[in-house]
Enzyme design. Structure first.
Site, PDB file in Angstrom:
ATOM      1  N   TYR A 153       0.841  -1.221   0.000  1.00 13.38           N
ATOM      2  CA  TYR A 153       0.000   0.000   0.000  1.00 13.38           C
ATOM      3  C   TYR A 153       0.871   1.265   0.000  1.00 13.38           C
ATOM      4  O   TYR A 153       0.655   2.182  -0.798  1.00 13.38           O
ATOM      5  CB  TYR A 153      -0.905  -0.049   1.227  1.00 13.38           C
ATOM      6  CG  TYR A 153      -1.879   1.098   1.340  1.00 13.38           C
ATOM      7  CD1 TYR A 153      -3.056   1.101   0.604  1.00 13.38           C
ATOM      8  CD2 TYR A 153      -1.641   2.167   2.203  1.00 13.38           C
ATOM      9  CE1 TYR A 153      -3.972   2.151   0.721  1.00 13.38           C
ATOM     10  CE2 TYR A 153      -2.548   3.208   2.332  1.00 13.38           C
ATOM     11  CZ  TYR A 153      -3.710   3.196   1.589  1.00 13.38           C
ATOM     12  OH  TYR A 153      -4.609   4.229   1.704  1.00 13.38           O
ATOM     13  N   LYS A 157       1.113   4.188  -2.848  1.00 15.65           N
ATOM     14  CA  LYS A 157       0.769   5.585  -2.569  1.00 15.65           C
ATOM     15  C   LYS A 157       1.968   6.515  -2.783  1.00 15.65           C
ATOM     16  O   LYS A 157       1.803   7.664  -3.192  1.00 15.65           O
ATOM     17  CB  LYS A 157       0.214   5.716  -1.146  1.00 15.65           C
ATOM     18  CG  LYS A 157      -1.121   4.980  -0.942  1.00 15.65           C
ATOM     19  CD  LYS A 157      -2.204   5.518  -1.842  1.00 15.65           C
ATOM     20  CE  LYS A 157      -3.572   4.931  -1.559  1.00 15.65           C
ATOM     21  NZ  LYS A 157      -4.610   5.463  -2.452  1.00 15.65           N
TER      22      LYS A 157
HETATM   23  P1  NAP Z   1     -13.305   2.168   0.886  1.00 12.62           P
HETATM   24  O1  NAP Z   1     -14.324   2.672   1.825  1.00 12.62           O
HETATM   25  O2  NAP Z   1     -12.727   0.811   1.055  1.00 12.62           O
HETATM   26  O3  NAP Z   1     -13.873   2.318  -0.631  1.00 12.62           O
HETATM   27  C1  NAP Z   1     -13.073   1.915  -1.699  1.00 12.62           C
HETATM   28  C2  NAP Z   1     -13.728   2.354  -2.993  1.00 12.62           C
HETATM   29  O4  NAP Z   1     -12.888   1.973  -4.090  1.00 12.62           O
HETATM   30  C3  NAP Z   1     -15.075   1.679  -3.241  1.00 12.62           C
HETATM   31  O5  NAP Z   1     -15.888   2.595  -3.940  1.00 12.62           O
HETATM   32  C4  NAP Z   1     -14.710   0.501  -4.143  1.00 12.62           C
HETATM   33  O6  NAP Z   1     -15.804   0.035  -4.952  1.00 12.62           O
HETATM   34  C5  NAP Z   1     -13.632   1.152  -4.986  1.00 12.62           C
HETATM   35  N1  NAP Z   1     -12.711   0.195  -5.618  1.00 12.62           N
HETATM   36  C6  NAP Z   1     -11.959  -0.764  -5.013  1.00 12.62           C
HETATM   37  N2  NAP Z   1     -11.244  -1.445  -5.926  1.00 12.62           N
HETATM   38  C7  NAP Z   1     -11.565  -0.927  -7.137  1.00 12.62           C
HETATM   39  C8  NAP Z   1     -11.190  -1.213  -8.470  1.00 12.62           C
HETATM   40  N3  NAP Z   1     -10.329  -2.216  -8.761  1.00 12.62           N
HETATM   41  N4  NAP Z   1     -11.721  -0.492  -9.488  1.00 12.62           N
HETATM   42  C9  NAP Z   1     -12.606   0.513  -9.214  1.00 12.62           C
HETATM   43  N5  NAP Z   1     -13.008   0.849  -7.983  1.00 12.62           N
HETATM   44  C10 NAP Z   1     -12.489   0.130  -6.948  1.00 12.62           C
HETATM   45  O7  NAP Z   1     -12.014   3.143   0.854  1.00 12.62           O
HETATM   46  P2  NAP Z   1     -11.808   4.615   1.477  1.00 12.62           P
HETATM   47  O8  NAP Z   1     -11.369   4.468   2.874  1.00 12.62           O
HETATM   48  O9  NAP Z   1     -12.966   5.476   1.146  1.00 12.62           O
HETATM   49  O10 NAP Z   1     -10.516   5.078   0.658  1.00 12.62           O
HETATM   50  C11 NAP Z   1     -10.620   5.835  -0.541  1.00 12.62           C
HETATM   51  C12 NAP Z   1      -9.215   6.228  -0.969  1.00 12.62           C
HETATM   52  O11 NAP Z   1      -8.586   6.980   0.073  1.00 12.62           O
HETATM   53  C13 NAP Z   1      -8.296   5.035  -1.236  1.00 12.62           C
HETATM   54  O12 NAP Z   1      -7.448   5.318  -2.319  1.00 12.62           O
HETATM   55  C14 NAP Z   1      -7.491   4.923   0.033  1.00 12.62           C
HETATM   56  O13 NAP Z   1      -6.249   4.315  -0.180  1.00 12.62           O
HETATM   57  C15 NAP Z   1      -7.335   6.391   0.408  1.00 12.62           C
HETATM   58  N6  NAP Z   1      -7.048   6.592   1.829  1.00 12.62           N
HETATM   59  C16 NAP Z   1      -7.925   6.193   2.787  1.00 12.62           C
HETATM   60  C17 NAP Z   1      -7.607   6.398   4.126  1.00 12.62           C
HETATM   61  C18 NAP Z   1      -8.527   6.002   5.237  1.00 12.62           C
HETATM   62  O14 NAP Z   1      -8.144   6.147   6.389  1.00 12.62           O
HETATM   63  N7  NAP Z   1      -9.731   5.522   4.959  1.00 12.62           N
HETATM   64  C19 NAP Z   1      -6.390   7.000   4.458  1.00 12.62           C
HETATM   65  C20 NAP Z   1      -5.523   7.390   3.453  1.00 12.62           C
HETATM   66  C21 NAP Z   1      -5.858   7.196   2.134  1.00 12.62           C
HETATM   67  P3  NAP Z   1     -16.899  -1.047  -4.349  1.00 12.62           P
HETATM   68  O15 NAP Z   1     -17.780  -0.251  -3.415  1.00 12.62           O
HETATM   69  O16 NAP Z   1     -17.632  -1.520  -5.557  1.00 12.62           O
HETATM   70  O17 NAP Z   1     -16.108  -2.102  -3.653  1.00 12.62           O
END
Ligand code: NAP
Length: 245
Positions: A153, A157
């Site tokens: 990861y 990133k």
């Molecule tokens: P999440 O709740 O797990 O949602 C992930 C989203 O990505 C969902 O809409 C999922 O679709 C979609 N997705 C997954 N694999 C995919 C693929 N192969 N093709 C197209 N869409 C795909 O994640 P989140 O926490 O909102 O995170 C969103 C972004 O922020 C990510 O890039 C993550 O790395 C980054 N981020 C998050 C955090 C945190 O603390 N949450 C911190 C730093 C960075 P489905 O609903 O259909 O599965």
């Protein structure tokens, strides 16, 4: 941002949904891509429509280059030429590097980094032709600090930051800006899957002492997408409660 067309990958849930809704509230028409959870995607579309936007959800695995290209075409045909691309789709497959399979390493790179590249490559010709466009990549403080258990990861990133800066340089003279937002700990399904001790340990590293909300990230994305950020490119903005200072 009235009349602008935005495409948000991973817009069915969490941060991506908050970004899509905020862009819709700011006047954009919004398409979201999702991996497989149609119900969640439909729910986002309802929220977007309620905010007054034209909205569309397309199932698309961004790791698949042909699917990414087809999705960009479908969105442009349905809503019009895309103005704003937000690469938010992301996955985790955590584990210590010693025990991490190559498959788990590659799977995370394929979605988080190569997926963003596929989307950027598919959108750039229309951005360059029209001499305008905004690309915003969602990276992570993990990619800036490193994080035990996240070799895949954090690499994806960190790579996304290199991608952001490189594309920013390549297209700066064509009126296209490319920036990244780096969230810390944000309350979504991704962090809900962490065990309690990992979550508490993570939170203890946040000077502001609280977990962030998806809307905190959405606000930063909207800033980069808006007219006020027209002279900013190649920038990485942390939204992390001070986690990485
Ligand atoms: P999440 O709740 O797990 O949602 C992930 C989203 O990505 C969902 O809409 C999922 O679709 C979609 N997705 C997954 N694999 C995919 C693929 N192969 N093709 C197209 N869409 C795909 O994640 P989140 O926490 O909102 O995170 C969103 C972004 O922020 C990510 O890039 C993550 O790395 C980054 N981020 C998050 C955090 C945190 O603390 N949450 C911190 C730093 C960075 P489905 O609903 O259909 O599965």
């Amino acid at each position: 941002m009235k009349g602008k067309i935005a495409l948000v990958t991973g817009g069915s849930r969490g941060i991506g949904r908050a970004i899509a809704v905020k862009l819709a509230q700011e006047g954009c028409d919004v398409a979201i891509l999702y991996a497989g959870r149609k119900e969640a995607a439909d729910e986002t579309v309802s929220l977007l429509t309620a905010a007054g936007a034209r909205a569309l959800a397309v199932q698309c695995n961004v790791a698949d280059e042909k699917a990414a290209e087809a999705a960009v075409k479908e969105v442009a045909q349905a809503l019009g030429p895309i103005d704003i691309l937000v690469n938010n789709a992301g996955i985790v497959r955590d584990g210590l590097a010693m025990r991490m399979s190559s498959e788990d390493f590659r799977a995370v790179l394929d979605v988080n980094l190569t997926g963003a590249f596929h989307m950027i490559r598919a959108c750039l010709p229309q951005f360059v032709r029209r001499r305008s466009g905004r690309i915003i990549n969602i990276t992570s403080v993990s990619g800036m600090m490193g994080n035990p258990g996240q070799a895949n990861y954090a690499s994806s990133k960190a790579g996304l930051i290199g991608l952001t800066k490189t594309i920013a340089r390549e297209v700066a003279s064509r009126g296209v800006t490319v920036n990244a937002v780096a969230p810390g700990f944000i309350e979504t399904d991704m962090t809900a899957s962490m065990n309690e001790s990992a979550l508490q340990k993570g939170l203890s590293a946040v000077p502001m002492g609280r977990i962030g909300k998806p809307e905190d990230v959405a606000n930063a994305v909207c800033f980069f997408a808006g007219d006020g950020a027209g002279y900013i490119t190649g920038c990485v903005l942390k939204v992390d409660g001070g986690m990485y200072i």
